[in-house]
Write a protein that holds these residues in place. Sequence first.
Motif, PDB file in Angstrom:
ATOM      1  N   LEU A 133       0.825  -1.212   0.000  1.00 18.53           N
ATOM      2  CA  LEU A 133       0.000   0.000   0.000  1.00 18.53           C
ATOM      3  C   LEU A 133       0.854   1.254   0.000  1.00 18.53           C
ATOM      4  O   LEU A 133       0.576   2.220  -0.715  1.00 18.53           O
ATOM      5  N   VAL A 134       1.916   1.249   0.817  1.00 21.70           N
ATOM      6  CA  VAL A 134       2.820   2.406   0.859  1.00 21.70           C
ATOM      7  C   VAL A 134       3.426   2.633  -0.521  1.00 21.70           C
ATOM      8  O   VAL A 134       3.523   3.773  -0.996  1.00 21.70           O
ATOM      9  N   GLY A 135       3.812   1.544  -1.189  1.00 22.39           N
ATOM     10  CA  GLY A 135       4.372   1.669  -2.529  1.00 22.39           C
ATOM     11  C   GLY A 135       3.384   2.262  -3.520  1.00 22.39           C
ATOM     12  O   GLY A 135       3.744   3.100  -4.346  1.00 22.39           O
ATOM     13  N   GLN A 136       2.128   1.848  -3.428  1.00 22.72           N
ATOM     14  CA  GLN A 136       1.108   2.385  -4.329  1.00 22.72           C
ATOM     15  C   GLN A 136       0.877   3.870  -4.075  1.00 22.72           C
ATOM     16  O   GLN A 136       0.720   4.654  -5.020  1.00 22.72           O
ATOM     17  N   VAL A 137       0.871   4.265  -2.805  1.00 24.02           N
ATOM     18  CA  VAL A 137       0.694   5.681  -2.467  1.00 24.02           C
ATOM     19  C   VAL A 137       1.875   6.494  -2.989  1.00 24.02           C
ATOM     20  O   VAL A 137       1.699   7.577  -3.569  1.00 24.02           O
ATOM     21  N   MET A 138       3.081   5.970  -2.806  1.00 24.11           N
ATOM     22  CA  MET A 138       4.267   6.717  -3.233  1.00 24.11           C
ATOM     23  C   MET A 138       4.343   6.831  -4.756  1.00 24.11           C
ATOM     24  O   MET A 138       4.793   7.848  -5.284  1.00 24.11           O
ATOM     25  N   ARG A 139       3.894   5.809  -5.464  1.00 24.42           N
ATOM     26  CA  ARG A 139       3.884   5.917  -6.930  1.00 24.42           C
ATOM     27  C   ARG A 139       2.855   6.945  -7.387  1.00 24.42           C
ATOM     28  O   ARG A 139       3.054   7.632  -8.388  1.00 24.42           O
ATOM     29  N   PHE A 140       1.761   7.054  -6.632  1.00 28.56           N
ATOM     30  CA  PHE A 140       0.774   8.102  -6.913  1.00 28.56           C
ATOM     31  C   PHE A 140       1.395   9.474  -6.650  1.00 28.56           C
ATOM     32  O   PHE A 140       1.168  10.427  -7.414  1.00 28.56           O
ATOM     33  N   ALA A 141       2.212   9.574  -5.588  1.00 26.31           N
ATOM     34  CA  ALA A 141       2.887  10.836  -5.279  1.00 26.31           C
ATOM     35  C   ALA A 141       3.865  11.215  -6.383  1.00 26.31           C
ATOM     36  O   ALA A 141       4.000  12.392  -6.734  1.00 26.31           O
ATOM     37  N   VAL A 142       4.551  10.218  -6.947  1.00 25.07           N
ATOM     38  CA  VAL A 142       5.458  10.480  -8.066  1.00 25.07           C
ATOM     39  C   VAL A 142       4.667  10.983  -9.274  1.00 25.07           C
ATOM     40  O   VAL A 142       5.029  11.972  -9.917  1.00 25.07           O
ATOM     41  N   ALA A 143       3.559  10.306  -9.553  1.00 28.94           N
ATOM     42  CA  ALA A 143       2.743  10.662 -10.719  1.00 28.94           C
ATOM     43  C   ALA A 143       2.160  12.055 -10.606  1.00 28.94           C
ATOM     44  O   ALA A 143       1.944  12.736 -11.616  1.00 28.94           O
ATOM     45  N   THR A 144       1.883  12.508  -9.363  1.00 27.53           N
ATOM     46  CA  THR A 144       1.279  13.828  -9.167  1.00 27.53           C
ATOM     47  C   THR A 144       2.309  14.903  -8.835  1.00 27.53           C
ATOM     48  O   THR A 144       1.947  16.002  -8.434  1.00 27.53           O
ATOM     49  N   GLY A 145       3.592  14.569  -8.984  1.00 23.94           N
ATOM     50  CA  GLY A 145       4.645  15.573  -8.855  1.00 23.94           C
ATOM     51  C   GLY A 145       5.026  15.950  -7.444  1.00 23.94           C
ATOM     52  O   GLY A 145       5.672  16.977  -7.236  1.00 23.94           O
ATOM     53  N   ARG A 146       4.686  15.127  -6.458  1.00 22.53           N
ATOM     54  CA  ARG A 146       5.035  15.463  -5.071  1.00 22.53           C
ATOM     55  C   ARG A 146       6.376  14.894  -4.632  1.00 22.53           C
ATOM     56  O   ARG A 146       6.937  15.297  -3.631  1.00 22.53           O
ATOM     57  N   THR A 147       6.904  13.908  -5.340  1.00 17.70           N
ATOM     58  CA  THR A 147       8.205  13.331  -5.006  1.00 17.70           C
ATOM     59  C   THR A 147       8.801  12.734  -6.264  1.00 17.70           C
ATOM     60  O   THR A 147       8.137  12.633  -7.305  1.00 17.70           O
ATOM     61  N   GLN A 148      10.057  12.313  -6.168  1.00  7.32           N
ATOM     62  CA  GLN A 148      10.759  11.794  -7.333  1.00  7.32           C
ATOM     63  C   GLN A 148      10.819  10.277  -7.381  1.00  7.32           C
ATOM     64  O   GLN A 148      11.026   9.695  -8.438  1.00  7.32           O
ATOM     65  N   ARG A 149      10.617   9.623  -6.194  1.00  3.42           N
ATOM     66  CA  ARG A 149      10.802   8.177  -6.193  1.00  3.42           C
ATOM     67  C   ARG A 149       9.993   7.495  -5.100  1.00  3.42           C
ATOM     68  O   ARG A 149       9.589   8.125  -4.119  1.00  3.42           O
ATOM     69  N   ASP A 150       9.776   6.208  -5.313  1.00  4.63           N
ATOM     70  CA  ASP A 150       9.116   5.332  -4.342  1.00  4.63           C
ATOM     71  C   ASP A 150      10.205   4.564  -3.597  1.00  4.63           C
ATOM     72  O   ASP A 150      10.992   3.845  -4.227  1.00  4.63           O
ATOM     73  N   PRO A 151      10.295   4.692  -2.262  1.00  3.80           N
ATOM     74  CA  PRO A 151      11.376   4.040  -1.512  1.00  3.80           C
ATOM     75  C   PRO A 151      11.166   2.548  -1.269  1.00  3.80           C
ATOM     76  O   PRO A 151      12.093   1.855  -0.861  1.00  3.80           O
ATOM     77  N   THR A 152       9.965   2.027  -1.501  1.00  6.12           N
ATOM     78  CA  THR A 152       9.695   0.644  -1.096  1.00  6.12           C
ATOM     79  C   THR A 152      10.484  -0.416  -1.882  1.00  6.12           C
ATOM     80  O   THR A 152      10.785  -1.474  -1.315  1.00  6.12           O
TER      81      THR A 152
END
Length: 393
Positions: free
Chosen positions: A168-187
């Motif tokens: 779930l954390v990975g899915q949220v972080m990939r959404f954050a990447v897609a919406t320009g809030r971060t550069q990478r998913d740490p999971t």
Amino acid sequence: MKLTATQIKNAKPGEKPYKLSDGAGMYLLVAPTGGKSWRLKYRIGGKEKLLSLGAYPEVSLRDARERRGDARKAIAAGIDPSAKRQAEKRARTAADTFEAVAREWIDARSGQWSQSNKHQVTRRLERDAFPWIGQTKVHELEPPEVLQMLRRIEARGAIETAHRVKQLVGQVMRFAVATGRTQRDPTPDLQGALKTRRVTRYASIVNPGEIGPLLRDIDGYSGQHATRCALQLAPMVFVRPGELRKAEWGEFDLEGSVWRIPASRMKMNALHIVPLATQAILILRDLKPLTGAGRYVFPGARSCDRPMSENTINAALRRLGYDKDQMTGHGFRSMASTLLNEQGWNRDAIERQLAHAERDNVRAAYNYAEHSAERRRMMQAWADYLESLKARA
């Protein structure tokens, strides 16, 4: 006197910072390093304040004057532009926390999930993730912080939950990447860091020589008639136990030999069609005089306004002498999947009848119409096959 573009361009740095005024409180500050930036001096509430309007040349003279005009309008309306900017910055920062992004992701996915699935995902994050990483900005979230959170889950022995929360954390972080809030998913960096999870498989009888005795035992069940009918129907429709026990009469077209389970009751939040074999129709027609006046096909033992308990099917199997390591209500799905594949039926038709999510984009392109005829033939052939196994000595 107002500034000109040429004056600004030719302004040379001095030993100390100096100002070039453009009027109405705005000036260009020229630093000893050569940097040039726009400032606006204003008063509000009896206090003098300073507002940055940006750096030159990124912000041109024209742009700076427009920003000055906007700020002056806000001041005239009693709004402090500096305080407003700080509030907007705080709001943007708050929207970039893991919890804020996760809730936004959940809302974005809601149309694809059932209400129960949405509740489960939300509850899992609220319990296991938000207390520890919820207020961390997504662009600051690093693998060690995520791992520390997951270790807390492992510590209570919930290995499977730890892996699910990591997903779930990975899915949220990939959404954050897609919406320009971060550069990478740490999971992905946590690959192999968690304890190995045990794969849960529901106990199921798949040996044809053992299926016949099971079906005969079911026919001889001496408990509630509705429970016996549910046990008899389960092998023929191989839906999930929750979908079976919550079945409503309004979903069935006995004349058309079809059961339409609405999207709201399906795990993948999509309408599911179950073709009914003639044997299944006979079971339902036999049950209808008993429960047909109510909402549920298999009502609860204590109230007709509620469906059968989630433990009823498994309890009935235990009563018949099948322990949890031999057979479960969910096991009828494994039984059908295993044997139908062995018998050579189209894998796409089997997977769609099981209402599995499509993981292959090519397979996902198939729609119900392309498999409806084959699924109907398959379901009748499967019911005939079960009947032949039951008839064997």
